[in-house]
Scaffold this motif. Structure first.
Motif, short mmCIF file in Angstrom:
data_model
loop_
_atom_site.label_atom_id
_atom_site.label_comp_id
_atom_site.label_asym_id
_atom_site.label_seq_id
_atom_site.Cartn_x
_atom_site.Cartn_y
_atom_site.Cartn_z
N PRO A 1 0.83 -1.20 0.00
CA PRO A 1 0.00 0.00 0.00
C PRO A 1 0.87 1.26 0.00
CG PRO A 1 -0.66 -1.50 1.76
CD PRO A 1 0.62 -2.03 1.19
N VAL A 2 0.38 2.33 -0.61
CA VAL A 2 1.04 3.63 -0.54
C VAL A 2 0.06 4.61 0.11
CG1 VAL A 2 2.52 3.22 -2.54
CG2 VAL A 2 0.35 4.38 -2.85
N ARG A 3 0.60 5.65 0.71
CA ARG A 3 -0.22 6.68 1.35
C ARG A 3 -0.08 7.98 0.57
NH1 ARG A 3 -2.29 5.88 6.25
NH2 ARG A 3 -1.72 3.99 7.34
N VAL A 4 -1.20 8.65 0.33
CA VAL A 4 -1.22 9.92 -0.38
C VAL A 4 -1.56 11.02 0.63
CG1 VAL A 4 -2.32 11.25 -2.22
CG2 VAL A 4 -1.94 8.80 -2.51
N TYR A 5 -0.77 12.09 0.60
CA TYR A 5 -0.92 13.21 1.53
C TYR A 5 -1.25 14.49 0.77
CZ TYR A 5 1.63 10.01 4.57
OH TYR A 5 2.03 8.91 5.29
N GLY A 6 -1.86 15.43 1.45
CA GLY A 6 -2.21 16.71 0.85
C GLY A 6 -1.13 17.76 1.00
N ASN A 7 0.08 17.37 1.40
CA ASN A 7 1.19 18.30 1.58
C ASN A 7 2.46 17.63 1.07
OD1 ASN A 7 2.70 16.88 3.83
ND2 ASN A 7 0.68 17.08 4.78
N PRO A 8 3.53 18.40 0.86
CA PRO A 8 4.76 17.81 0.29
C PRO A 8 5.65 17.09 1.29
CG PRO A 8 5.04 20.16 0.57
CD PRO A 8 3.61 19.85 0.94
N PHE A 9 5.21 16.97 2.56
CA PHE A 9 6.07 16.44 3.61
C PHE A 9 5.68 15.05 4.11
CE2 PHE A 9 5.69 21.10 4.05
CZ PHE A 9 6.95 21.42 3.56
N CYS A 10 4.63 14.45 3.54
CA CYS A 10 4.16 13.12 3.97
C CYS A 10 3.83 13.08 5.45
CB CYS A 10 5.19 12.04 3.62
SG CYS A 10 5.43 11.81 1.85
N VAL A 11 3.15 14.10 5.93
CA VAL A 11 2.70 14.13 7.32
C VAL A 11 1.22 14.46 7.37
CG1 VAL A 11 4.95 14.78 8.28
CG2 VAL A 11 3.35 16.56 7.62
N GLY A 12 0.60 14.10 8.46
CA GLY A 12 -0.82 14.41 8.64
C GLY A 12 -1.72 13.36 8.04
N VAL B 1 -5.66 12.65 -6.70
CA VAL B 1 -4.71 13.22 -5.75
C VAL B 1 -4.89 14.73 -5.69
CG1 VAL B 1 -3.01 11.38 -5.99
CG2 VAL B 1 -2.89 13.35 -7.50
N PRO B 2 -4.51 15.35 -4.57
CA PRO B 2 -4.65 16.80 -4.45
C PRO B 2 -3.67 17.52 -5.37
CG PRO B 2 -3.45 15.92 -2.56
CD PRO B 2 -3.94 14.74 -3.37
N GLY B 3 -4.12 18.54 -6.00
CA GLY B 3 -3.24 19.32 -6.87
C GLY B 3 -2.39 20.28 -6.06
N GLY B 4 -1.31 20.69 -6.62
CA GLY B 4 -0.50 21.70 -5.98
C GLY B 4 0.70 21.18 -5.23
N ALA B 5 0.51 20.63 -4.06
CA ALA B 5 1.67 20.30 -3.23
C ALA B 5 1.50 18.96 -2.51
CB ALA B 5 1.90 21.40 -2.20
N GLY B 6 0.93 17.96 -3.16
CA GLY B 6 0.75 16.67 -2.53
C GLY B 6 2.00 15.82 -2.57
N SER B 7 1.93 14.68 -1.89
CA SER B 7 3.04 13.74 -1.87
C SER B 7 2.49 12.35 -1.59
CB SER B 7 4.06 14.12 -0.79
OG SER B 7 3.45 14.12 0.48
N PHE B 8 3.36 11.34 -1.75
CA PHE B 8 2.99 9.99 -1.36
C PHE B 8 4.19 9.31 -0.73
CE2 PHE B 8 4.84 9.06 -5.49
CZ PHE B 8 5.43 7.81 -5.33
N SER B 9 3.91 8.28 0.06
CA SER B 9 4.98 7.48 0.64
C SER B 9 4.69 6.02 0.41
CB SER B 9 5.13 7.76 2.14
OG SER B 9 3.98 7.38 2.84
N ALA B 10 5.77 5.27 0.18
CA ALA B 10 5.64 3.83 -0.07
C ALA B 10 6.45 3.08 0.96
CB ALA B 10 6.14 3.50 -1.46
#
Length: 100
Positions: A67-78, A91-100
């Motif tokens: 599984p991967v996690r998608v975040y609404g910020n560029p820091f993979c937090v929250g 995915v959120p536009g602008g400044a999203g990120s994901f972690s694997a």
């Protein structure tokens, strides 16, 4: 006093197990991100750690074995959305990120 000691022990144990759980191996496979019809797909091969999404990202497809996690910020937090292998999500536009 005893309740406080138990609470402190639980917090310490969760911190240790949380750190141990985050040291996983990289996912095997690709995370593919679609942005627009005029841009090539962004492909992240065997991703690990936090990856910033393109500014105009639109859809993420998880083709890895984890599984991967998608975040609404560029820091993979929250708060995050979990995308299981073989699935995708907007995915959120602008400044999203994901972690694997």
């Amino acid at each position: 006093m005893r309740t406080r000691a138990v609470l402190i022990s639980l917090v310490a144990a969760s911190a240790v197990f949380g750190l141990a759980g985050s040291a996983q191996a990289a996912a095997t496979g690709d995370v593919v991100v679609f942005s627009t019809e005029v841009q090539p797909l962004d492909v992240y091969r065997d991703p690990s750690g936090c990856q910033r999404l393109p500014t105009v990202a639109h859809v993420l497809n998880n083709q890895t074995d984890r599984p991967v996690r998608v975040y609404g910020n560029p820091f993979c937090v929250g708060p995050s959305v979990v995308v299981q292998p073989g699935h995708g999500t907007h995915v959120p536009g602008g400044a999203g990120s994901f972690s694997a």
